[in-house]
Design a protein around this motif. Sequence first.
Motif, PDB file in Angstrom:
ATOM      1  N   LEU A   1     -12.378   0.810  -7.585  1.00 15.39           N
ATOM      2  CA  LEU A   1     -12.194  -0.734  -7.893  1.00 15.39           C
ATOM      3  C   LEU A   1     -10.753  -0.405  -8.660  1.00 15.39           C
ATOM      4  N   THR A   2      -9.930  -1.312  -8.147  1.00 14.67           N
ATOM      5  CA  THR A   2      -8.519  -1.489  -8.830  1.00 14.67           C
ATOM      6  C   THR A   2      -8.154  -3.138  -8.803  1.00 14.67           C
ATOM      7  N   GLY A   3      -8.060  -3.530  -9.792  1.00 17.10           N
ATOM      8  CA  GLY A   3      -7.826  -4.999 -10.064  1.00 17.10           C
ATOM      9  C   GLY A   3      -8.810  -5.912  -9.384  1.00 17.10           C
ATOM     10  N   ASP A   4      -8.493  -6.757  -8.275  1.00 20.61           N
ATOM     11  CA  ASP A   4      -9.136  -7.605  -7.716  1.00 20.61           C
ATOM     12  C   ASP A   4      -9.494  -7.138  -6.163  1.00 20.61           C
ATOM     13  N   THR A   5      -9.514  -5.547  -6.106  1.00 20.72           N
ATOM     14  CA  THR A   5      -9.992  -4.911  -4.661  1.00 20.72           C
ATOM     15  C   THR A   5     -10.796  -3.912  -4.920  1.00 20.72           C
TER      16      THR A   5
ATOM     17  N   THR B   1      -9.624  -1.236   1.976  1.00 25.10           N
ATOM     18  CA  THR B   1      -9.353  -1.993   0.656  1.00 25.10           C
ATOM     19  C   THR B   1      -9.731  -3.292   1.065  1.00 25.10           C
TER      20      THR B   1
ATOM     21  N   ASP C   1     -10.488  -7.511  -0.799  1.00 26.06           N
ATOM     22  CA  ASP C   1     -10.696  -8.206  -1.657  1.00 26.06           C
ATOM     23  C   ASP C   1     -11.839  -8.595  -2.185  1.00 26.06           C
TER      24      ASP C   1
ATOM     25  N   ARG D   1     -14.244 -10.995  -5.553  1.00 24.82           N
ATOM     26  CA  ARG D   1     -14.040 -12.039  -6.343  1.00 24.82           C
ATOM     27  C   ARG D   1     -15.272 -11.710  -7.258  1.00 24.82           C
TER      28      ARG D   1
END
Length: 407
Positions: free
Chosen positions: A65-69, A164, A166, A168
């Motif tokens: 997991l990296t940020g919103d991805t 990778t 997106d 939410r």
Amino acid sequence: MERNWAGNLTYSGRVVVPASVAEVQEVVAGADRVRALGSRHSFNDIADTGGALVSLEALPPDLELTGDTVTVSAATRYGVLAEALQDRGLALANLASLPHISVAGAIATATHGSGSRNGNLAAAVAALDLVGADGELRRVRRGEEGFAGSVVALGTLGVVTSVTLDVRPSFDLRQHVYLDVPWRPVLEDLDEIMASGYSVSLFTDWTGERVGQVWVKSAGTPAPTDLFGAPPAAVQVHMLDGEPADAVTEQLGVAGPWLDRLPHFRLGHKPSHGAELQSEYLVPRDRAVEAIGLLRAGRERIAPLLHVSEVRTVAGDDLWLSGAFGRDTVALHFTWRLDPAGVAALLPDLESLLLPLGARPHWGKCFAATARELARLYPKWTEFAELRHAADPLGKFGNAYTAHVLG
């Protein structure tokens, strides 16, 4: 012998199961012909080759997991990924009808779920790692030159090793099924019906004056109390006669996590009928009512070969070989009986009705169209051909299927 999910195809190549990305690179670099073999949920020879069939199932099931991805191994099943994300309070915006399929295989063919505002699964891709014809590992990122042609690429640019996507925040859905909804008011305002939930599907055999079932998956806003006089079903139902209702995701308006409502089928159960073939055609949203009318008029030929059809929506995207490229789309899906000869005989006539409306066949399912017909349906066809030639000038990732549909 290795077979596809439906059992209508036996693969001709030698299955190789590398345990690391480095081993994938060795296989690709040393082979004359290579195709990636996904979850085998395709109904044509898209993944076949007389060379090396690379299965990525043994790659480490990494999740980062990296940020919103989120970045996952290419062979990860959507159902497995969904459970891992839910444990972390996260979600994907969309899922296909069945969670059994692999991430890389689904996006390579622009496989989709449903929802007027939901893009297909490939639209969530932020980056890809793939092994090219020379055996080198490359990353392609959203926004870079060629990215829009590299996501839905039918396996022709290399072997994808990780994806990778997106993500939410997690969300809940409720699912209601309405029975025997009249066709006439549905067709008078199809857009309104298809936008009545987060995801909406119509199930029909094209006969009669009523839609057999309308599945509405709602988030936030309440589901309709009825659809043109048709109330929600009072018991759990399967869209196929004779199939167990516990194989489908929970209905009856009970709220639950996205991963337990967005697919039609539960991960631990058999999806659909099993002994079947499938076709699907994606038509521009503004031609959908016309297309449905043609199919209803042709029901006498269609219905005897059919288990059920599904009508659903997909938001437009910018991926060159996506069925929803450049336009909002209605998908017309056919779950056929396992009658290869009968289906093959029908498809050219079916396509003579639908392709003039701009229908694009689903790349992983049964269709008859060749490169000559398909080229007219994709505005970026020439650009994709140039990208493919630059990535694979000797055709290492080509096969009989790509020769037939891409030229």
